[in-house]
Every structure is written in C-alpha cells, then in structure tokens.
Design an enzyme around this catalytic site. Structure first.
Site, PDB file in Angstrom:
ATOM      1  CG  ASN A  11      -1.704   1.240   1.417  1.00  0.00           C
ATOM      2  OD1 ASN A  11      -1.825   2.040   0.488  1.00  0.00           O
ATOM      3  ND2 ASN A  11      -2.255   1.439   2.611  1.00  0.00           N
ATOM      4  CE  LYS A  13      -0.023   3.262   4.746  1.00  0.00           C
ATOM      5  NZ  LYS A  13       0.017   3.320   6.190  1.00  0.00           N
ATOM      6  CG  HIS A  97      -5.807   1.821   5.082  1.00  0.00           C
ATOM      7  ND1 HIS A  97      -5.356   2.802   5.944  1.00  0.00           N
ATOM      8  CD2 HIS A  97      -4.813   0.919   4.975  1.00  0.00           C
ATOM      9  CE1 HIS A  97      -4.133   2.487   6.321  1.00  0.00           C
ATOM     10  NE2 HIS A  97      -3.776   1.351   5.749  1.00  0.00           N
ATOM     11  CD  GLU A  99      -2.780   5.508   6.790  1.00  0.00           C
ATOM     12  OE1 GLU A  99      -2.744   5.648   5.567  1.00  0.00           O
ATOM     13  OE2 GLU A  99      -1.855   4.969   7.440  1.00  0.00           O
ATOM     14  CD  GLU A 169      -3.647  -2.700   7.258  1.00  0.00           C
ATOM     15  OE1 GLU A 169      -2.465  -2.811   6.905  1.00  0.00           O
ATOM     16  OE2 GLU A 169      -4.355  -1.733   6.947  1.00  0.00           O
ATOM     17  N   GLY A 175       2.244   1.870  10.919  1.00  0.00           N
ATOM     18  CA  GLY A 175       3.232   2.934  10.830  1.00  0.00           C
ATOM     19  C   GLY A 175       3.888   3.272  12.158  1.00  0.00           C
ATOM     20  CB  SER A 215       4.827  -2.240  12.108  1.00  0.00           C
ATOM     21  OG  SER A 215       4.481  -0.901  12.412  1.00  0.00           O
TER      22      SER A 215
END
Ligand code: PGA
Length: 255
Positions: A11, A13, A97, A99, A169, A175, A215
């Site tokens: 991904n 991003k 996702h 985010e 996730e 991250g 991660s």
C-alpha cells in the site's frame, strides 16, 4: 494453506509520482516474477494506468486503487468511481483502510456502499478492519472487529464473497513499528474466519484470504506467514523500496 493464494500487498499511500512508480515496478518485476506469492500494488490513482501497463506481462503482479467513491458517477468533486479506476487499470481496491476510517470519517456503512460499487465494477475488494489501542486495552477488540466485518460486508452475496480479501490491521500497529505477535495475529485471524463462517458457511470462509498488516517488515514477515490463518500481508512503509519489498514477497515459501 494451499487452497488459498498467498497475497503480499503493498500500500503506497500518498507516495510516488508516475516516474517514481515506473522506476519502482521496473526494478520489482524481475525480482518477483518467479515468486509463489501473488503481488498486489495499491498505488495512487495518478499512477494506475502507467503501472498497469508496465506490469501487464508480469503474471503475478496485480495493480489496484486505495479507495473509490461510494457513488457511481455525478457531482462529486474530487472523487473517482469504480469504473474510472477499472478502466485506468485497477484490478482490486483497498476499502476501509484505517486512515480512511479515521482521517476521512469513513464508517463501515460507507465501506459497505463502496464494497457493492467495487463488486458492480468487477474490482476485487480488500476490506480492512482493526481495533485502536484504546479498544484493545479495554478488551474490546473482538467486539469491534466483528462489528466492522458484519457492517462492512453487509449483503455481500456468497458469489461475490468468493473474490473477497479481508485484511486485519490493528490501528496501533500501522506505521508505528509496534506489531502484534504472530500468535496474537493468528488468534484474531482465526476469529475473523469464524465471523466469516457465521455470515456465509465454512466452505466460503475457508476460501477467503486473510491478510495481516501493521509494521510488517522482512524481520517479521516469515513468522507471520507460517500461521495457519494468515494468508498474506498488507505492507505500507516497507513496500516503498522495490528491493526490500521483493524480499518480503519471497518470505513466503511453498510448504
Ligand atoms: P505500515 O502500514 O506497514 O507502514 O504499518 C500498513 C498499512 O497501512 O496498510
């Protein structure tokens, strides 16, 4: 398990211009052409057609989008529909996702609308779920994940479920450099599969690839992939460099 494909998804991003993306895939394609895992690249909309064209002869690389609109077309300034993404070269789309859920306030209801749009447009959906650190500390991870799965997948037919990929996730691992232990991740994946089984049936649930994300690096990839219910990985930061991403792709070895 051999009846589910192993999927290593990157991904990107909001990283890489068209020229940077082309350099990346030019480097990646020969490194992963013989890998036993399927490689998925979720790229920015602007790179879709260039990357799709560049990898069209590499059988095990699929290109996809990171989001689509919940509307088919119309006065939605700045949005991209499933048909636009598909025609630009996307084969799959990331939905829900964390985010998107947190920064853009996407609810599971919105994710569900997008899921139906993706299916209508023949884009394979990768639906993401995961709990926050506060939810985990409060012991609510199972409740939260089950709710996200049921609401995001509402009214998905068994036929369309055959093309679904689900990604777990944990938000606190994305991250941050923190990650769930392989055993911990396996336990949640097992739970996710039980929820999928209760929505459809055992046979359908057994066929859905479940990815772990948060991660992921070369150091933890192989151990995660040896877990029975972890069928692949969704990789953010470590997918941006072709050489190190290709090593994660090769962390999966056929039994
Ligand atoms: P990360 O991101 O690997 O950088 O933690 C994963 C993701 O957001 O899908």
């Amino acid at each position: 398990m051999s009846f589910r494909p192993t999927v290593i998804a990157g991904n990107w991003k909001m990283h890489k211009t068209i020229s940077e993306a082309l350099l990346f895939v030019h480097e990646l394609a020969p490194l992963v052409g013989d890998a036993s895992a399927q490689v998925y690249l979720a790229v920015p909309f602007t790179c879709l057609s260039a990357v799709a064209e560049e990898v069209c002869e590499t059988k095990n690389i699929k290109v996809g989008a990171q989001n689509i609109s919940s509307h088919p077309e119309g006065a939605w300034t700045g949005e991209i529909s499933e048909r636009m993404a598909k025609e630009a070269g996307a084969n799959f789309v990331l939905l829900g996702h964390s985010e998107r859920r947190s920064h853009y306030h996407e609810s599971s209801q919105t994710v569900n609308e997008k899921l139906h749009r993706a299916c209508d447009g023949y884009l394979q959906p990768i639906v993401c779920v995961g709990e926050t650190w506060e939810e985990r500390k409060a012991g609510r991870e199972h409740e939260i994940i089950e709710k996200q799965i049921r609401e995001s997948l509402l009214d998905l037919s068994r036929e369309n479920a055959a093309h679904l990929i689900l990604a777990y996730e944990p938000v606190w691992a994305i991250g941050t450099g923190k990650n769930a232990t392989p055993e911990d991740a396996q336990a949640i994946h097992h739970f996710c599969r039980a929820v999928l089984e209760s929505i459809w049936d055992r046979e359908t649930a057994q066929k859905i690839p479940l990815l772990y994300g948060g991660s992921v690096k070369l150091e933890n990839a192989s151990l995660l992939l040896t877990q029975p219910d972890i069928d692949g990985l969704l990789v953010g930061g470590a997918s941006l460099n072709a050489n190190s991403f290709s090593q994660i792709v090769h962390a999966h070895v056929n039994p």
